[in-house]
Design an enzyme around this catalytic site. Structure first.
Site, mmCIF file in Angstrom:
data_model
loop_
_atom_site.group_PDB
_atom_site.id
_atom_site.type_symbol
_atom_site.label_atom_id
_atom_site.label_comp_id
_atom_site.label_asym_id
_atom_site.label_seq_id
_atom_site.Cartn_x
_atom_site.Cartn_y
_atom_site.Cartn_z
ATOM 1 N N ARG A 327 31.344 21.797 0.569
ATOM 2 C CA ARG A 327 31.997 20.987 -0.464
ATOM 3 C C ARG A 327 33.320 21.625 -0.905
ATOM 4 O O ARG A 327 34.251 20.913 -1.297
ATOM 5 C CB ARG A 327 31.069 20.772 -1.668
ATOM 6 C CG ARG A 327 31.602 19.724 -2.637
ATOM 7 C CD ARG A 327 30.576 19.340 -3.683
ATOM 8 N NE ARG A 327 29.618 18.356 -3.236
ATOM 9 C CZ ARG A 327 29.728 17.048 -3.470
ATOM 10 N NH1 ARG A 327 30.789 16.574 -4.112
ATOM 11 N NH2 ARG A 327 28.809 16.218 -3.046
ATOM 12 N N GLU A 734 29.937 16.327 -13.083
ATOM 13 C CA GLU A 734 30.708 17.458 -12.557
ATOM 14 C C GLU A 734 32.229 17.300 -12.620
ATOM 15 O O GLU A 734 32.931 18.272 -12.910
ATOM 16 C CB GLU A 734 30.292 17.720 -11.104
ATOM 17 C CG GLU A 734 28.875 18.224 -10.960
ATOM 18 C CD GLU A 734 28.428 18.268 -9.512
ATOM 19 O OE1 GLU A 734 28.179 19.366 -9.001
ATOM 20 O OE2 GLU A 734 28.336 17.189 -8.889
#
Length: 783
Positions: A327, A734
């Site tokens: 990621r 997030e």
């Protein structure tokens, strides 16, 4: 602290329903304020409960010669001492690769690694007994830092690369070229409720576990494997957590396993609650990185080639490092187009606790690298960083990511940045700051100011396809009350509140009629972790589908009983409209019971279109992107290194907000946590691999005084997810953390005012010491 969001007060907004879209209080808000919200450690301990405390050796790496636990066993109150040999079946608590022992045997791999666990009548007795262990080991000099791991060839897993074109040749041919190296620190989760679990032995091989966990299904599976029983014999339950932030995604399993093992061996309930110091020593953190970067660009700052090499400290085992580092790569572009590029990731093994998931899951580190490049280019060309950023944004014809995906909805980033620059008066304030810094330099002032406006483009979905699913169970009772159970866990983020609103909207009833019950693996099986910001997306859709099944049954019943067509039945405001008549919702549910209509249903949802193939570096890893921007203004004292955030303006897109109040709270909290990561929270390991910042006395999380006095948060009023998510909302857990990168860039701007066209050598976090080092370096270079 002003908060702006017109949609909170606009009752005429067509996107606002009776429940969905309203600013409603968190379902536990009153209990939180009164201190009556029940967490695992608050539950009354059944008579006979035993207490478990782990013990470890005072070395980071070495082979155990002697593990003498005789004094421990003979200590007052001690009932049992658990070691690796006590485990009947699988000695593993890892999420993926099978390389995390519940209790280590023969060898120590990091300082704080549990070798044994004391089971005693009281927690105090267990803690005192654990100190009596005599451990002799042949200590080996540990590999602690990323650089040491690289020098010793310590790749924990194979490197991974995204590559397009020939970036080396492209960079070489550019009019302007830059390169550099900087370091990004890790971060302790510092959840207010530490790691805790209670295990209750049941009939036969049954085991029930209460755990502060983001992933009950994983705990169920690992405990069952350890005990050698079917998954169906183990039930894991979680009503709420006092914070998680990723630190209870995989890390909670070890402690639940130890509690279950103690319960199995003693036949009594067993409880484990880690001391804060042990919690910080024994659990993983956000991954820290060394970033080596090169780029080539033209006289206007437009990139032609980019080469980014990320080297992360993973620790001694894999944990979730593969996905976290992937990621980082997925977000190394942030919102910018790299025409030709190479993005390399090395996952370095060190003799430290295995790093793990943390809010953003590697994405923040990738974005910070991109923004560091933008600042470097702007300073080198003596241009406004905002102009450089705008020039490099994704645009038509320049709209393919380094991993081959078109970032759906990318045009929104430009609109958000332009809007924020206008409403936040960015240009005007930047000119004023320039004048201030010139005057400060001429007058030998000790303050410098900086400002920065940075974007966020964050991909939403688990990149592992099978995790993108959720289930829910909805029960409606004869009195019209509703009970919901779903696979997501509540850690303060308001997930349960949003699910309540979704179900209430489906039935057209007040949210007071809807109750969320504790997440349990025997009600909704095979769940994914509450992570990746998809808790509302997945579980909201599953709950909506389950409620929809019951609503349609009720509509069919009403149509039959009142002799109307089904489409003439509607649910709203606690009433059921049946043709020209209206009856209370509870009257219809009572009729359903009398007519033998089932008022229980399950719902399942799987995110469509997930096609990412890691091996071929192809496909679609994200369902959509969440986007936003932040403008931060700071003051830096160049004589002490102290820094203050003066003002923050945020414009963030949450789609059609399910609950604006909760979303704004998530944005504020995420930003402050991100600012802490980048300014105050510094993890320090010594040469022996011991964590020295293992308590609030040595590790500084943000406090109320660190929150900017002028904090302006707005939701993008035109937000609406193009993808068919639950009520067209977008994830908000997030992405806001990365808005705080604007603070780091603003600090960079302030320090850069000391020298012409020189990038301050500033690493993250920008602590006072780091700021002073950067100031000294610029002054030294300037003579």
């Amino acid at each position: 602290m002003p908060i702006t969001n017109d949609r909170i007060e606009d009752r005429s907004d067509p996107d606002v329903g009776a429940s969905v879209g309203r600013a409603m209080a968190h379902d536990s808000a009153v209990a939180h304020v009164r201190g009556t919200a029940v967490y695992v450690d608050d539950l009354p301990e059944p008579k006979g409960t035993v207490h478990v405390v782990p013990g470890y050796a005072d070395i980071a790496r070495g082979r155990i010669d002697t593990l003498d636990l005789e004094a421990v066993r003979n200590a007052p109150g001690v009932l049992d001492v658990l070691t690796a040999s006590s485990i009947p079946e699988v000695n593993d608590c890892s999420p993926v690769f099978g390389d995390d022992p519940i209790l280590a045997a023969d060898e120590v791999s990091f300082h704080g690694q549990p070798l044994f666990a004391v089971v005693a009548e009281t927690r105090d007795q267990a803690r005192r007994a654990a100190r009596l262990a005599r451990i002799e080991a042949e200590a080996i000099r540990p590999i602690v830092a990323v650089d040491e791991g690289i020098e010793n060839g310590g790749d924990l897993m194979p490197s991974y690369t995204f590559e397009r074109g020939n970036p080396a040749l492209s960079i070489k041919a550019c009019e302007h070229r830059l390169e550099g190296r900087f370091r990004i620190g890790g971060q302790e989760h510092f959840y207010l409720e530490g790691q805790v679990a209670i295990a209750f032995p049941g009939e036969g091989d049954a085991m029930r576990i209460l755990s502060s966990t983001q992933h009950p299904t994983e705990i169920q599976h690992l405990v069952a494997a350890m005990l050698g029983v079917p998954d169906a014999a183990v039930v894991c339950e979680c009503r709420r957590m006092g914070g998680g932030f990723g630190g209870k995604e995989s890390q909670a399993a070890q402690w639940a396993c130890l509690a279950a093992l103690a319960a199995r061996r003693t036949g009594r309930p067993a409880k484990i609650r880690l001391d804060r110091d042990d919690d910080m020593r024994m659990t993983g953190k956000r991954h820290d990185f060394r970033v080596d970067w090169r780029c080539g660009f033209d006289h206007e700052g437009l990139l032609a080639g980019v080469d980014l090499a990320f080297s992360s400290r993973c620790g001694y085992s894999a944990d979730l490092s593969m996905a976290v580092n992937d990621r980082t790569m997925f977000h190394a572009d942030n919102a910018y187009f790299y025409p030709e590029c190479r993005i390399l990731s090395r996952r370095i093994r060190t003799d430290t606790v295995s790093n793990t998931a943390f809010r953003g899951f590697g994405g923040p580190q990738g974005m910070l690298a991109a923004e560091r490049m933008m600042d470097a280019i702007a300073i080198h060309l003596d241009r406004d960083p905002f102009e450089v950023r705008m020039r490099n944004l994704y645009a038509p014809g320049r709209d393919i990511t380094p991993f081959g995906m078109e970032p759906q909805g990318y045009r929104l980033v430009r609109r958000i940045m332009q809007r924020l620059a206008r409403t936040g008066e960015y240009a005007k304030r930047r000119r004023a700051i320039a004048r201030f810094n010139v005057a400060a330099a001429e007058g030998a002032g000790h303050l410098r100011k900086g400002i920065s406006l940075t974007p966020v483009k964050f991909g939403i979905s688990f990149t592992l396809k099978h995790l993108n699913q959720a289930g829910a169970l909805v029960n409606v009772f004869g009195d019209g009350s509703v009970q919901v159970n779903h696979g997501g866990t509540e850690m303060g983020q308001g997930l349960h509140t949003k699910i309540t609103q979704v179900v209430a909207e489906e039935f057209g009833v007040d949210i007071g009629r809807v109750r969320i019950t504790a997440t349990r693996t025997d009600k909704v099986p095979n769940t994914s972790a509450t992570a990746a910001s998809v808790g509302s997306d997945l579980n909201g859709m599953a709950a909506s589908r389950a409620a929809g099944v019951i609503r349609r049954r009720l509509a069919r019943l009403a149509a039959r009983l009142f002799q109307v067509r089904e489409r003439q039945v509607s649910f709203a405001y606690g009433q059921v409209r049946v043709g020209e008549e209206s009856i209370p919702f509870e009257r219809l549910t009572q009729l359903a019971v009398e007519e033998r209509v089932s008022l229980s249903a399950t719902g399942h949802y799987a995110t469509p279109g997930m096609t990412w193939d890691r091996e071929t570096v192809s496909g679609n890893p994200f369902y959509y992107y969440a986007m936003g921007a932040a403008c931060s203004e700071v003051s830096v004292d160049i004589t002490t290194g102290e820094m203050r955030i003066d003002r923050v303006d945020i414009l963030h897109d949450v789609g059609r907000s399910l609950n604006p109040a909760i979303d704004i709270g998530q944005i504020e909290g995420g930003f402050v946590q991100g600012a802490g990561w980048l300014t105050t929270e510094e993890l320090a390991f010594d040469e022996q691999g011991r964590l020295r910042t293992h308590a609030p006395s040595t590790y500084k999380i943000p406090t109320c005084s660190d929150v900017p006095a002028d904090f302006r948060v707005s939701l993008f009023e035109q937000g609406r997810n193009r993808m068919p998510t639950i009520h067209r909302s977008k994830a908000v857990g997030e992405p806001p953390l990365m808005l705080a990168i604007s603070v780091f860039s603003a600090i960079t701007h302030a320090i850069a005012s000391l020298s012409s066209r020189r990038l301050p050598p500033l690493d993250a976090p920008a602590t006072p010491e780091a700021i002073l080092r950067a100031v000294a370096a610029l002054r030294s270079e300037a003579g």
